[in-house]
Design a protein around this motif. Structure first.
Motif, PDB file in Angstrom:
ATOM      1  N   THR A  46      23.161  41.449  31.444  1.00 26.52           N
ATOM      2  CA  THR A  46      22.315  40.431  30.822  1.00 26.52           C
ATOM      3  C   THR A  46      22.970  39.055  30.956  1.00 26.52           C
ATOM      4  O   THR A  46      24.110  38.927  31.405  1.00 26.52           O
ATOM      5  CB  THR A  46      22.093  40.730  29.327  1.00 26.52           C
ATOM      6  OG1 THR A  46      23.332  40.551  28.622  1.00 26.52           O
ATOM      7  CG2 THR A  46      21.549  42.134  29.099  1.00 26.52           C
TER       8      THR A  46
ATOM      9  N   LYS B 298      17.133  41.559  26.640  1.00 24.91           N
ATOM     10  CA  LYS B 298      17.608  42.940  26.752  1.00 24.91           C
ATOM     11  C   LYS B 298      16.490  43.836  27.263  1.00 24.91           C
ATOM     12  O   LYS B 298      16.321  44.966  26.833  1.00 24.91           O
ATOM     13  CB  LYS B 298      18.120  43.436  25.396  1.00 24.91           C
ATOM     14  CG  LYS B 298      19.395  42.740  24.951  1.00 24.91           C
ATOM     15  CD  LYS B 298      19.922  43.333  23.673  1.00 24.91           C
ATOM     16  CE  LYS B 298      21.166  42.601  23.207  1.00 24.91           C
ATOM     17  NZ  LYS B 298      21.684  43.187  21.973  1.00 24.91           N
TER      18      LYS B 298
ATOM     19  N   ARG C 265      21.766  38.624  34.674  1.00 27.38           N
ATOM     20  CA  ARG C 265      20.334  38.936  34.754  1.00 27.38           C
ATOM     21  C   ARG C 265      20.010  39.670  36.050  1.00 27.38           C
ATOM     22  O   ARG C 265      18.940  39.519  36.626  1.00 27.38           O
ATOM     23  CB  ARG C 265      19.471  37.673  34.589  1.00 27.38           C
ATOM     24  CG  ARG C 265      19.595  37.046  33.215  1.00 27.38           C
ATOM     25  CD  ARG C 265      18.739  35.819  33.049  1.00 27.38           C
ATOM     26  NE  ARG C 265      18.909  34.808  34.085  1.00 27.38           N
ATOM     27  CZ  ARG C 265      19.870  33.879  34.109  1.00 27.38           C
ATOM     28  NH1 ARG C 265      20.753  33.843  33.144  1.00 27.38           N
ATOM     29  NH2 ARG C 265      19.930  33.008  35.075  1.00 27.38           N
TER      30      ARG C 265
ATOM     31  N   VAL D 248      15.306  40.895  34.862  1.00 25.59           N
ATOM     32  CA  VAL D 248      16.013  41.097  33.598  1.00 25.59           C
ATOM     33  C   VAL D 248      15.789  39.863  32.736  1.00 25.59           C
ATOM     34  O   VAL D 248      16.025  38.733  33.171  1.00 25.59           O
ATOM     35  CB  VAL D 248      17.523  41.327  33.842  1.00 25.59           C
ATOM     36  CG1 VAL D 248      18.262  41.450  32.520  1.00 25.59           C
ATOM     37  CG2 VAL D 248      17.739  42.563  34.704  1.00 25.59           C
TER      38      VAL D 248
END
Length: 111
Positions: A33, A60, A16, A57
């Motif tokens: 991710t 997606k 992330r 993040v």
């Protein structure tokens, strides 16, 4: 023919999180991710030029740190009521290495 360049280990980017790759034509943000998928986008938000690599993040998507615009990491398209598009670049993980498409990076327009 696609030429892939190795930009580092998957472990170089926290889950992330993002890393910035500097090119002759501007910066590219490479995102990882929570599921270890990798995406590459221009590091500049089209709204006010915010550094997307410093955004949050989630799934997606990435949220711009300046004005909370949300962009798809897959398509670069702004989501919700916001309109805008961030250029995306092919990226992949091979073994534990992150590769970017050098051909597409060379075709970038100046930021």
């Amino acid at each position: 023919m696609t030429t892939w360049i190795d930009i580092g280990s998957l472990e170089d980017i926290p889950q992330r999180g993002a890393r910035v790759v500097k090119t002759a034509m501007g910066c590219v943000a490479v995102f990882r991710t929570a599921r270890d998928e990798v995406f590459a986008l221009s590091d500049r938000c089209p709204h006010k030029g915010g550094p997307l690599s410093e955004g949050i993040v989630h799934g997606k998507s990435v949220t711009c740190p300046l004005h909370n615009w949300v962009f798809s990491l897959e398509t670069g398209q702004a989501q919700g009521a916001d309109e805008g598009l961030v250029p995306t670049y092919p990226a992949r993980v091979e073994g534990s290495r992150i590769l970017l498409d050098a051909t597409q990076l060379a075709r970038r327009s100046a930021a």
